[in-house]
Motif scaffolding. Structure first.
Motif, short mmCIF file in Angstrom:
data_model
loop_
_atom_site.label_atom_id
_atom_site.label_comp_id
_atom_site.label_asym_id
_atom_site.label_seq_id
_atom_site.Cartn_x
_atom_site.Cartn_y
_atom_site.Cartn_z
N SER A 37 83.61 47.54 -104.39
CA SER A 37 84.41 48.23 -103.29
C SER A 37 85.35 47.21 -102.62
O SER A 37 86.54 47.35 -102.36
CB SER A 37 83.61 48.70 -102.27
OG SER A 37 82.87 47.84 -101.39
N ALA A 38 84.81 45.97 -102.46
CA ALA A 38 85.62 44.65 -101.99
C ALA A 38 86.70 44.44 -102.77
O ALA A 38 87.97 44.28 -102.49
CB ALA A 38 84.87 43.69 -101.52
N ARG A 39 86.56 44.47 -104.26
CA ARG A 39 87.37 44.06 -105.23
C ARG A 39 88.57 45.13 -105.16
O ARG A 39 89.78 44.96 -105.41
CB ARG A 39 86.73 44.10 -106.65
CG ARG A 39 87.65 43.62 -107.58
CD ARG A 39 87.12 43.61 -108.78
NE ARG A 39 86.58 44.99 -109.41
CZ ARG A 39 85.79 45.14 -110.42
NH1 ARG A 39 85.39 44.03 -111.05
NH2 ARG A 39 85.37 46.28 -110.71
N ASP A 40 88.29 46.22 -104.85
CA ASP A 40 89.09 47.48 -104.83
C ASP A 40 89.60 47.90 -103.49
O ASP A 40 90.35 48.89 -103.12
CB ASP A 40 88.35 48.77 -105.42
CG ASP A 40 87.97 48.74 -106.86
OD1 ASP A 40 88.70 47.88 -107.58
OD2 ASP A 40 87.13 49.41 -107.24
N LYS A 41 89.65 46.75 -102.76
CA LYS A 41 90.32 46.90 -101.11
C LYS A 41 89.80 48.05 -100.32
O LYS A 41 90.64 48.56 -99.95
CB LYS A 41 91.83 46.93 -101.54
CG LYS A 41 92.54 45.73 -102.60
CD LYS A 41 92.17 44.41 -102.15
CE LYS A 41 92.78 43.37 -103.25
NZ LYS A 41 92.36 42.15 -102.84
N TYR A 74 92.44 54.62 -91.77
CA TYR A 74 92.70 53.42 -92.19
C TYR A 74 93.15 53.27 -93.53
O TYR A 74 94.14 52.78 -93.83
CB TYR A 74 91.44 52.51 -92.05
CG TYR A 74 91.44 51.01 -92.34
CD1 TYR A 74 92.22 50.16 -91.61
CD2 TYR A 74 90.98 50.58 -93.69
CE1 TYR A 74 92.38 48.88 -92.03
CE2 TYR A 74 91.32 49.27 -94.03
CZ TYR A 74 91.92 48.39 -93.36
OH TYR A 74 92.27 47.08 -93.67
N LEU A 75 92.59 54.01 -94.51
CA LEU A 75 92.78 53.88 -95.97
C LEU A 75 94.18 54.46 -96.27
O LEU A 75 94.79 53.95 -97.29
CB LEU A 75 91.35 54.06 -96.89
CG LEU A 75 90.36 53.22 -96.77
CD1 LEU A 75 89.05 53.96 -97.58
CD2 LEU A 75 90.67 51.99 -97.15
N ARG A 76 94.20 55.60 -95.89
CA ARG A 76 95.29 56.55 -96.46
C ARG A 76 96.48 56.06 -96.03
O ARG A 76 97.49 56.02 -96.85
CB ARG A 76 95.15 58.08 -95.98
CG ARG A 76 96.01 58.98 -96.65
CD ARG A 76 95.64 60.45 -96.25
NE ARG A 76 96.61 61.33 -97.36
CZ ARG A 76 97.95 61.57 -96.81
NH1 ARG A 76 98.50 61.22 -95.78
NH2 ARG A 76 98.56 62.65 -97.59
N ALA A 88 89.46 62.53 -110.07
CA ALA A 88 89.55 63.63 -108.93
C ALA A 88 89.98 63.25 -107.76
O ALA A 88 90.38 64.02 -106.95
CB ALA A 88 88.05 64.19 -108.62
N GLY A 89 90.68 62.04 -107.65
CA GLY A 89 91.49 61.50 -106.38
C GLY A 89 90.76 60.40 -105.57
O GLY A 89 89.49 60.35 -105.54
N ARG A 90 91.59 59.92 -104.75
CA ARG A 90 91.05 58.78 -103.97
C ARG A 90 89.95 59.28 -102.75
O ARG A 90 89.15 58.66 -102.70
CB ARG A 90 92.11 58.03 -103.45
CG ARG A 90 92.83 57.29 -104.38
CD ARG A 90 94.07 56.59 -103.46
NE ARG A 90 94.84 55.74 -104.57
CZ ARG A 90 95.95 55.05 -104.20
NH1 ARG A 90 96.02 54.78 -102.85
NH2 ARG A 90 96.49 54.26 -105.03
N LEU A 91 90.26 60.35 -102.27
CA LEU A 91 89.59 60.79 -101.32
C LEU A 91 88.01 61.26 -101.86
O LEU A 91 87.11 61.03 -100.94
CB LEU A 91 90.05 62.05 -100.45
CG LEU A 91 89.16 62.53 -99.14
CD1 LEU A 91 88.72 61.67 -98.29
CD2 LEU A 91 89.82 63.72 -98.76
N ALA A 92 88.22 61.92 -102.64
CA ALA A 92 86.77 62.50 -103.38
C ALA A 92 85.96 61.24 -103.89
O ALA A 92 84.95 61.22 -103.63
CB ALA A 92 87.09 63.21 -104.77
#
Length: 465
Positions: free
Chosen positions: A323-327, A446-448, A99-103
């Motif tokens: 979550s850390a592995r996925d940066k 930060y993330l986007r 469903a996407g990164r933000l979701a």
């Protein structure tokens, strides 16, 4: 806005220092023992259910039954998504991919709320059930349970499966004792389960409305919520394509029976409506038997709480590790949280969730059950959205367990859970909404802007077995 709907590519280029992977070491039995221990039926029965009795009275069993039916549809979604996206990231990996990164990020925040709040809240109940043996300060007892759970969480997962399995047997025995005694001392019949009555002020009897039942569904969903732990353990389950679904569905079925049967027995066995609404199950057990039996059940519940703490710390550490592995964080933080210890467990992540949990035992958490209920409902809603999207594009032909009645079940869940959210107290919605808004700002600021190097949801190389 398009980031919310655009799926994340799961096949990402491997860096020279490729991410560390958790080892596959448990089968369906071990996974079910760990997952059932996270549901922790006895502590749920003795810690969470009394609050439902206080607001719903004789409608408590009905509300839990309705919640369990909804959870069947939720479990189908988890089973399909968990076999399609078997990652220690659990909900956020599934939702991000589909469903996407933000979701996915918002699901991660909601799941983090749940897994960080619940263990210390339940752990603080230990003192009440150790009272027949020793009197302890609830905050100190809760902190001790969290630290003990953290130490156990540093061990090999197979060892923890057996530790928690032994404790689970005692939980089931305690629940069975309550059920047998309740049915043996019945004061009312099956009709009471739909009588919709609760004790009011000044000895009067109040009617439980349909809206109260709908409002109570958020907590009822939380009662069996732990079945989702099977998805968090999917990287450590052997043959996840078939074992994740088996573990999810078996856990939901077993935990529903262990919780719902004693609730029905308590409803029948309470001497009057005031005693039922008071929800003091320990006193009811003592009245039905004697102090020795009451003390035995209380000690079993205390062990159940310790058991739940161990499994929740294990679950939470896997979420933080993934979550850390996925940066998800600045690189120094990612490097620390993704470290694995000699037993194959993410030891820094385990300490990072266990030690703060011990400190939270000294904080007033009275309103956090409500926040947890809202968070669980919102998380399930987003998982249902992902399940609705899971058979498009490249995922249409991927080997995975497939739910029956798709897409009707995800659509029904979205509608029902959306309505349940609208019936929750405004304060709980504002707390959860405020935390979600801050998380969205972190995403936007930060993330986007770093989308090529941050929040890169990945799957282990052997996830397709």
């Amino acid at each position: 806005m398009t980031d919310t709907l655009r799926p994340v590519e799961t096949a990402l280029p491997q860096a020279p220092d490729s991410p560390q992977k958790l080892k596959r070491s448990i089968g369906v039995v071990g996974g079910t023992l760990l997952t059932l221990s996270c549901v922790t039926p006895a502590s749920t029965l003795f810690v969470v259910v009394p609050d439902l009795f206080g607001s719903l009275g004789t409608a408590t069993a009905l509300t839990i039954a309705i919640g369990s039916l909804l959870c069947i549809a939720v479990a189908f979604c988890y089973s399909e998504l968990g076999t399609l996206i078997p990652s220690a990231g659990g909900e956020y990996a599934m939702v991000s991919t589909l469903a996407g990164r933000l979701a996915g990020w918002l699901v991660f925040v909601l799941s983090l709320l749940v897994v960080m709040i619940v263990p210390p809240v339940i752990a603080m109940g230990t003192a009440d059930y150790l009272a027949p043996v020793v009197h302890l300060d609830p905050a100190l007892a809760g902190a001790g349970v969290m630290l003990l759970a953290t130490l156990a969480g540093l061990l090999d997962l197979r060892a923890n499966a057996w530790i928690t399995g032994v404790f689970l047997v005692l939980e089931v025995i305690a629940a069975a004792v309550v059920a047998v005694l309740g049915f043996a001392h019945s004061h009312r019949g099956a009709g009471s389960l739909v009588s919709m009555q609760v004790a009011g002020a000044h000895g009067r009897t109040d009617t439980v409305t349909a809206m109260l039942v709908v409002s109570g569904l958020a907590i009822a969903l939380f009662v069996t919520q732990g079945f989702s732990t099977a998805v968090y353990l999917s990287e450590e389950l052997e043959h996840p394509r078939r074992n994740v679904a088996r573990t999810v569905l078996a856990t939901l079925a077993i935990s529903t029976v262990i919780i719902l049967v004693p609730v029905v027995a308590i409803t029948f066995g309470a001497s009057d409506l005031s005693q039922l609404t008071g929800g003091d199950i320990g006193s009811m057990v003592t009245a039905w038997s004697d102090s020795a039996v009451g003390a035995f059940v209380s000690l079993c519940v205390a062990l159940a709480i310790i058991n739940a703490g161990i499994v929740m710390v294990i679950q939470n550490s896997r979420v933080l590790f993934a979550s850390a592995r996925d940066k998800a964080w600045p690189q120094p933080v990612n490097d620390v949280f993704s470290k694995l210890g000699r037993f194959g467990s993410p030891w820094v992540a385990t300490l990072a969730v266990g030690v703060p949990g011990a400190l939270l035992c000294f904080v007033n958490l009275d309103t956090l059950y409500g926040v947890t209920g809202v968070s669980v409902t919102g998380m399930y809603l987003l998982v249902a959205v992902a399940a609705l999207l899971c058979r498009r594009g490249p995922h249409r032909h991927t080997s995975a367990w497939r739910m029956p009645l798709w897409p009707a079940l995800p659509v029904l869940l979205i509608v029902v859970l959306g309505y349940v959210l609208t019936q929750q107290e405004t304060g709980y919605l504002l707390w959860t909404g405020g935390i979600t808004a801050v998380a969205t700002l972190y995403w936007a600021l930060y993330l986007r802007p770093r989308r090529d190097t941050r929040w890169l949801v990945s799957l282990p190389e052997d996830a397709r077995d």
